[in-house]
Motif scaffolding. Structure first.
Motif, mmCIF file in Angstrom:
data_model
loop_
_atom_site.group_PDB
_atom_site.id
_atom_site.type_symbol
_atom_site.label_atom_id
_atom_site.label_comp_id
_atom_site.label_asym_id
_atom_site.label_seq_id
_atom_site.Cartn_x
_atom_site.Cartn_y
_atom_site.Cartn_z
ATOM 1 N N VAL A 67 47.263 31.314 30.164
ATOM 2 C CA VAL A 67 46.916 32.720 29.972
ATOM 3 C C VAL A 67 47.699 33.559 30.965
ATOM 4 O O VAL A 67 47.733 33.249 32.163
ATOM 5 C CB VAL A 67 45.404 32.967 30.163
ATOM 6 N N ALA A 68 48.327 34.621 30.463
ATOM 7 C CA ALA A 68 49.018 35.583 31.325
ATOM 8 C C ALA A 68 48.456 36.963 31.030
ATOM 9 O O ALA A 68 48.225 37.321 29.867
ATOM 10 C CB ALA A 68 50.516 35.555 31.090
ATOM 11 N N ALA B 12 45.874 43.491 36.773
ATOM 12 C CA ALA B 12 45.015 42.651 37.613
ATOM 13 C C ALA B 12 43.740 42.272 36.874
ATOM 14 O O ALA B 12 43.165 43.085 36.145
ATOM 15 C CB ALA B 12 44.675 43.386 38.901
ATOM 16 N N ARG B 13 43.291 41.040 37.098
ATOM 17 C CA ARG B 13 42.046 40.588 36.474
ATOM 18 C C ARG B 13 40.868 41.445 36.941
ATOM 19 O O ARG B 13 39.948 41.729 36.169
ATOM 20 C CB ARG B 13 41.832 39.118 36.842
ATOM 21 N N SER B 14 40.920 41.885 38.165
ATOM 22 C CA SER B 14 39.824 42.696 38.726
ATOM 23 C C SER B 14 39.741 44.082 38.086
ATOM 24 O O SER B 14 38.724 44.758 38.193
ATOM 25 C CB SER B 14 40.006 42.855 40.238
ATOM 26 N N ALA B 15 40.811 44.503 37.403
ATOM 27 C CA ALA B 15 40.819 45.832 36.794
ATOM 28 C C ALA B 15 40.203 45.830 35.395
ATOM 29 O O ALA B 15 39.984 46.904 34.817
ATOM 30 C CB ALA B 15 42.247 46.356 36.723
ATOM 31 N N ALA C 5 43.308 29.208 35.041
ATOM 32 C CA ALA C 5 44.083 30.156 35.840
ATOM 33 C C ALA C 5 44.573 31.302 34.957
ATOM 34 O O ALA C 5 44.649 31.186 33.729
ATOM 35 C CB ALA C 5 45.280 29.438 36.470
ATOM 36 N N VAL C 6 44.879 32.424 35.603
ATOM 37 C CA VAL C 6 45.464 33.574 34.927
ATOM 38 C C VAL C 6 46.762 33.921 35.648
ATOM 39 O O VAL C 6 46.752 34.219 36.847
ATOM 40 C CB VAL C 6 44.512 34.786 34.924
ATOM 41 N N GLU C 7 47.871 33.876 34.921
ATOM 42 C CA GLU C 7 49.173 34.130 35.520
ATOM 43 C C GLU C 7 49.609 35.574 35.253
ATOM 44 O O GLU C 7 49.023 36.282 34.430
ATOM 45 C CB GLU C 7 50.204 33.165 34.931
#
Length: 536
Positions: free
Chosen positions: A110-111, A115-118, A133-135
């Motif tokens: 997964v890309a 940002a994941r936090s956004a 994981a997130v790339e």
């Protein structure tokens, strides 16, 4: 109720998904089944479903599962899949698909754009359920994977793709790997079918509840590949129960079959309709005869060609023998023919000519109170003074159908900035119809049929095989033949365009226009018999 549809070319053996080819039995579900929704209308449908008790998380879970099902159908066990997620709900669908595919044993990367936090709302919740994981976008190489899921941006994107997203789209397109897009290929407008910048080229697009205009309008149709329409729990009652009536549709028998002409056993030829094809001189005998033959084949009881006296023998020497001929030397002679109370439709334009005499014939038809189809040379003559179209059509008191290709459309309406600058082909046709008071058939690989009240249909039948001399003359004859039988003008135009394309599909490469009227027969038999397996 059928749960899901897909617009494509082959069936798949799954209960929850079927190809929305033009072979689906939709008539019993009504024309709302083939409604097209704008981005805003689809957002309203989502809200209506949530208000009815279907949570946003449930909708997203079902959407992601539909995407995962599409991936599973295309790859071998253990294949590698890259899921590209965007910052909104489209990305949330991607996270759901990634989780389900991982559970099915596929190797998933997964890309994420941003940002994941956004991430917010339902998308953030689905991202939290992804255990891997997130790339970043710049850390992945699309060519290293067996398949790519494009869940970057959906149909509502209103700006060109830029930065890292534009870069990954370029890499995806260069990878030559199959792409499954979520909702629409990223970069494509769901409303217009146009991309303002970089855009993903998908092998398949999975969308939800109803198609959007951008799935059918070019270049969107080509960019989407196969379009799979998945059921995620939104019902027609939820979306349309509040009285909302969509104005755009996929052209399909469900839209017009209830207005198809039906004749009793005691019907005579004039009750089946009498059509007149207004022709020119000896230099153009073939084109009007193609239109006349098509009008006969589609069911008109009597078709007559009105031509210059010197062309009468040439017309009489060519088949079919059922086509009548009448000489007209000038506009008064045509006016006398138009005064026949048994006449019910007129086609003018194919090989009519562009001289002053031809112009007088067109003006005579415009002043007559008879349904009329204007094509080819007639459109060129009307374009000499396009502003007069509105005035003349409003005064004539009978339906008028204009069938321009893009060049003719530009000559007719290019001087109207509001029409010329409309954001899509669909909207250009609608505005032209409103301006002229005519039914507009804006021809092309994505023919749009538009009514002055804003109702419009986008056609999906036909292929490049129809790009041949005389094919448009046949279409004009089909419209005139249906008008002659009393079919309302919008429905007649939609039905004729559909039949024309379906006949072209059946004949395939190598067809010539002379083949088309005969190929209409089996299509009409399937239509009138209600044989769903032959409908498109």
């Amino acid at each position: 109720m059928i749960n899901s549809y897909a617009f494509a070319f082959k069936a798949i053996p799954l209960a929850r998904y079927c190809r929305l080819s033009d072979d689906d039995p939709m008539d019993s579900m009504g024309k709302m089944t083939v409604a097209l929704l704008t981005v805003d209308e689809m957002a309203a449908a989502d809200k209506a479903a949530i208000a009815a008790g279907v949570s946003g998380l449930t909708l997203m879970e079902r959407a992601g599962r539909a995407v995962a099902d599409a991936v599973t159908r295309r790859v071998r066990p253990g294949a590698s899949v890259l899921v590209l997620c965007g910052p909104g709900n489209n990305g949330g669908d991607g996270f759901v698909a990634a989780r389900i595919l991982s559970e099915r044993g596929l190797r998933i990367n997964v890309a994420l754009a941003g940002a994941r936090s956004a991430l917010k709302g339902d998308a953030a919740q689905m991202a939290r359920l992804w255990p891997g994981a997130v790339e970043t976008l710049d850390a992945v190489e699309p060519a290293a994977f067996d398949l790519i899921v494009d869940a970057l941006f959906g149909a509502g994107l209103s700006r060109p793709l830029a930065g890292d997203v534009a870069g990954i789209v370029a890499a995806v397109n260069a990878s030559d790997r199959p792409v499954i897009a979520v909702d629409v290929p990223s970069g494509l407008s769901g409303d217009t079918g146009v991309a303002a910048g970089p855009v993903v080229r998908a092998a398949e697009t999975v969308t939800f509840f109803r198609l959007k205009p951008g799935h059918l309008l070019q270049p969107g149709r080509s960019l989407c590949g196969v379009v799979t329409l998945a059921d995620i729990g939104i019902t027609a009652e939820m979306a349309f129960g509040g009285g909302h009536q969509p104005k755009a549709f996929r052209n399909h028998p469900a839209l017009w079959r209830d207005r198809w002409p039906v004749h009793g056993v005691d019907t005579h030829k004039y009750q089946r309709g009498s059509a007149l094809v207004v022709a020119g001189g000896l230099s153009g005998v073939g084109a009007p005869r193609l239109g006349a033959r098509a009008a006969l084949r589609v069911g008109a009881g009597l078709v007559t060609i009105a031509c210059h006296p010197e062309a009468l023998a040439a017309h009489a020497a060519r088949g079919p023998d059922a086509v009548m001929q009448r000489p007209i030397s000038d506009a008064p002679a045509l006016s006398a023919l138009l005064a026949d109370q048994r006449l019910s439709a007129v086609l003018a334009g194919p090989a009519l000519g562009l001289d002053a005499g031809a112009r007088d014939l067109v003006m005579t038809i415009l002043r007559a109170h008879i349904p009329a189809v204007f094509d080819a040379d007639a459109l060129t003559l009307l374009a000499v003074r396009p502003a007069s179209i509105l005035r003349l059509c409003e005064r004539r008191g009978a339906p008028c159908v204009l069938t321009p290709h893009e060049g003719e459309f530009a000559r007719l309406f290019g001087g109207q900035a509001a029409i010329r600058d409309a954001p899509s082909k669909l909207e250009r046709a609608r505005r032209a119809a409103a301006f002229s008071g005519c039914i507009i058939v804006l021809k092309g690989p994505d023919t749009v049929i538009a009514h002055p009240d804003g109702t419009a249909a986008i056609n999906t039948t036909g292929s490049a095989a129809l790009a041949t001399a005389g094919a448009g003359d046949v279409l004009g004859g089909l419209i005139a033949g249906l008008l002659a039988q009393g079919m309302p003008a919008f429905e007649a135009a939609c039905a004729a365009v559909w039949l024309h394309g379906r006949a072209g599909d059946a004949l395939g490469p190598g067809l010539i226009a002379d083949d088309l009227p005969e190929a209409i027969l089996p299509v009409m038999r399937s239509l009138t018999a209600g044989d769903a397996s032959d409908l498109s």
